[in-house]
Each structure stands twice: as structure tokens, then as C-alpha cells.
Motif scaffolding. Structure first.
Motif, PDB file in Angstrom:
ATOM      1  N   VAL A 176      35.255  37.483  30.513  1.00 33.55           N
ATOM      2  CA  VAL A 176      35.540  36.250  31.234  1.00 33.55           C
ATOM      3  C   VAL A 176      36.967  36.295  31.755  1.00 33.55           C
ATOM      4  N   GLU A 177      37.110  36.173  33.077  1.00 34.68           N
ATOM      5  CA  GLU A 177      38.427  36.193  33.704  1.00 34.68           C
ATOM      6  C   GLU A 177      38.973  34.779  33.885  1.00 34.68           C
ATOM      7  N   SER A 178      40.291  34.683  33.975  1.00 33.62           N
ATOM      8  CA  SER A 178      40.951  33.428  34.284  1.00 33.62           C
ATOM      9  C   SER A 178      42.318  33.730  34.889  1.00 33.62           C
ATOM     10  N   GLY A 179      42.952  32.715  35.456  1.00 31.34           N
ATOM     11  CA  GLY A 179      44.301  32.852  35.972  1.00 31.34           C
ATOM     12  C   GLY A 179      44.426  32.942  37.471  1.00 31.34           C
ATOM     13  N   GLY A 180      43.316  32.976  38.184  1.00 29.76           N
ATOM     14  CA  GLY A 180      43.386  33.013  39.630  1.00 29.76           C
ATOM     15  C   GLY A 180      43.871  31.694  40.199  1.00 29.76           C
ATOM     16  N   GLY A 181      44.203  31.713  41.483  1.00 28.28           N
ATOM     17  CA  GLY A 181      44.680  30.509  42.136  1.00 28.28           C
ATOM     18  C   GLY A 181      45.241  30.808  43.504  1.00 28.28           C
ATOM     19  N   LEU A 235      51.107  36.089  40.076  1.00 29.00           N
ATOM     20  CA  LEU A 235      50.053  35.543  39.239  1.00 29.00           C
ATOM     21  C   LEU A 235      49.779  36.520  38.114  1.00 29.00           C
ATOM     22  N   ARG A 236      49.315  36.006  36.986  1.00 31.15           N
ATOM     23  CA  ARG A 236      48.839  36.852  35.911  1.00 31.15           C
ATOM     24  C   ARG A 236      47.396  36.498  35.599  1.00 31.15           C
ATOM     25  N   LEU A 237      46.514  37.464  35.767  1.00 28.52           N
ATOM     26  CA  LEU A 237      45.117  37.293  35.442  1.00 28.52           C
ATOM     27  C   LEU A 237      44.860  37.725  34.004  1.00 28.52           C
ATOM     28  N   SER A 238      43.934  37.034  33.358  1.00 27.36           N
ATOM     29  CA  SER A 238      43.556  37.362  31.995  1.00 27.36           C
ATOM     30  C   SER A 238      42.061  37.624  31.928  1.00 27.36           C
ATOM     31  N   CYS A 239      41.672  38.491  31.020  1.00 32.32           N
ATOM     32  CA  CYS A 239      40.267  38.774  30.782  1.00 32.32           C
ATOM     33  C   CYS A 239      40.058  38.839  29.285  1.00 32.32           C
ATOM     34  N   THR A 240      39.176  37.992  28.777  1.00 30.82           N
ATOM     35  CA  THR A 240      38.853  38.010  27.361  1.00 30.82           C
ATOM     36  C   THR A 240      37.501  38.672  27.163  1.00 30.82           C
ATOM     37  N   THR A 241      37.384  39.442  26.101  1.00 35.02           N
ATOM     38  CA  THR A 241      36.176  40.216  25.835  1.00 35.02           C
ATOM     39  C   THR A 241      35.585  39.837  24.489  1.00 35.02           C
ATOM     40  N   GLY A 265      53.347  49.702  41.746  1.00 37.60           N
ATOM     41  CA  GLY A 265      54.693  49.172  41.841  1.00 37.60           C
ATOM     42  C   GLY A 265      54.743  47.660  41.911  1.00 37.60           C
ATOM     43  N   ARG A 266      53.615  47.022  42.177  1.00 38.50           N
ATOM     44  CA  ARG A 266      53.550  45.565  42.248  1.00 38.50           C
ATOM     45  C   ARG A 266      52.713  44.966  41.124  1.00 38.50           C
ATOM     46  N   PHE A 267      51.639  45.648  40.739  1.00 39.78           N
ATOM     47  CA  PHE A 267      50.726  45.156  39.711  1.00 39.78           C
ATOM     48  C   PHE A 267      50.904  45.963  38.432  1.00 39.78           C
ATOM     49  N   THR A 268      50.668  45.310  37.294  1.00 39.85           N
ATOM     50  CA  THR A 268      50.742  45.968  36.000  1.00 39.85           C
ATOM     51  C   THR A 268      49.562  45.533  35.142  1.00 39.85           C
ATOM     52  N   VAL A 298      42.772  41.656  28.138  1.00 38.84           N
ATOM     53  CA  VAL A 298      43.439  42.522  29.092  1.00 38.84           C
ATOM     54  C   VAL A 298      44.021  41.643  30.189  1.00 38.84           C
ATOM     55  N   TYR A 299      45.147  42.071  30.769  1.00 41.97           N
ATOM     56  CA  TYR A 299      45.862  41.266  31.740  1.00 41.97           C
ATOM     57  C   TYR A 299      46.149  42.079  32.993  1.00 41.97           C
ATOM     58  N   LEU A 300      46.343  41.369  34.080  1.00 43.91           N
ATOM     59  CA  LEU A 300      46.821  41.982  35.310  1.00 43.91           C
ATOM     60  C   LEU A 300      47.947  41.116  35.847  1.00 43.91           C
ATOM     61  N   GLN A 301      49.171  41.607  35.725  1.00 40.95           N
ATOM     62  CA  GLN A 301      50.327  40.932  36.288  1.00 40.95           C
ATOM     63  C   GLN A 301      50.486  41.360  37.728  1.00 40.95           C
ATOM     64  N   MET A 302      50.473  40.402  38.637  1.00 39.67           N
ATOM     65  CA  MET A 302      50.535  40.675  40.062  1.00 39.67           C
ATOM     66  C   MET A 302      51.803  40.061  40.633  1.00 39.67           C
ATOM     67  N   ASN A 303      52.688  40.897  41.132  1.00 40.32           N
ATOM     68  CA  ASN A 303      53.934  40.464  41.735  1.00 40.32           C
ATOM     69  C   ASN A 303      53.962  40.828  43.211  1.00 40.32           C
ATOM     70  N   SER A 304      54.877  40.203  43.940  1.00 39.42           N
ATOM     71  CA  SER A 304      55.044  40.467  45.372  1.00 39.42           C
ATOM     72  C   SER A 304      53.718  40.395  46.111  1.00 39.42           C
ATOM     73  N   LEU A 305      52.971  39.353  45.847  1.00 38.33           N
ATOM     74  CA  LEU A 305      51.646  39.211  46.440  1.00 38.33           C
ATOM     75  C   LEU A 305      51.724  39.028  47.948  1.00 38.33           C
TER      76      LEU A 305
END
Length: 123
Positions: free
Chosen positions: A5-10, A18-24, A65-68, A78-85
Motif C-alpha cells: 500500500v502506497e501513500s504520500g502522493g500529492g 515529496l516522500r512516498l511510502s509503501c507498507t508491506t 541524483g534527485r530520487f532516493t 520502503v520509501y522514495l524521497q523525490m527532490n527537485s521535482l
């Protein structure tokens, strides 16, 4: 069976983060490779990032270089940190899980998928 299940979009402006999260659930989290894919309107699903055992990480050239990608095995997340979108990052983002030996850059090599979370980047 594994559920994701993902969350954190917008909605964010260009240059924002933005930082997206995924719970398993369902299996031992550390046994799986985890990944993020995205699908923009009118386009095919594309690889974004992945993480697997031994601290390995891989990114699409478009986000390097932008996402981690990161993971917390104790929390099964698990997370996805998204910068400089940028506007071209606008898409539905899906997290995915794969058994050891799977989980390449091709979406067909992943075993489980979340429902997706919308990320919209305005100019």
C-alpha cells in the motif's frame, strides 16, 4: 501473499519535494527486492528505482541524483524521497516487491504491486 500500500502522493510545484511510502505485509520484508515504478498519462509504466539485499540500489537515469530509495526492514516499509521535482515526474507511482532473483528494471519481473499513488508536479 504479499500486500503493498502506497501513500504520500500529492500536488507540488516544480522544484519541490515529496516522500512516498509503501507498507508491506504477508511475508518477511527483508526477503524481497523492493522497487518503484511510475506511469504517466498516455505512457507505459517505467522503472524508477529498486533496492535489494546487500544494500544495492539502482535508479533510472531520469531520476538519478534527485530520487532516493530507502527501506526500514523493522517496519516493513520502503520509501522514495523525490527532490527537485519537475512536471515530467507527474505520474501514478507504484511500489513493487520481487523474490530474490527477480526484480529487474522490467516491470514483468516483479511479483507484487501496490495500487499506486498520484504525484502531480505543476510548472
Amino acid at each position: 501473499q504479499v500486500q503493498l500500500v502506497e501513500s504520500g502522493g500529492g500536488l507540488v510545484q516544480a522544484g519541490g519535494s515529496l516522500r512516498l511510502s509503501c507498507t508491506t505485509s504477508g511475508r518477511t520484508f527483508s526477503d524481497y527486492a523492493m522497487g518503484w515504478f511510475r506511469r504517466a498519462p498516455g505512457k507505459e509504466r517505467e522503472f524508477v528505482a529498486r533496492s535489494w539485499s546487500g544494500g544495492n540500489m539502482d535508479y533510472a537515469d531520469s531520476v538519478k541524483g534527485r530520487f532516493t530509495i530507502s527501506r526500514d526492514n523493522a517496519k516493513n516499509m520502503v520509501y522514495l524521497q523525490m527532490n527537485s521535482l519537475a512536471p515530467e515526474d507527474t505520474a501514478v507511482y507504484h511500489c513493487a516487491a520481487a523474490f530474490l532473483g527477480g526484480g529487474s528494471r522490467r516491470s514483468t519481473t516483479w511479483n507484487y504491486w501496490g495500487q499506486g499513488t498520484q504525484v502531480t508536479v505543476s510548472p
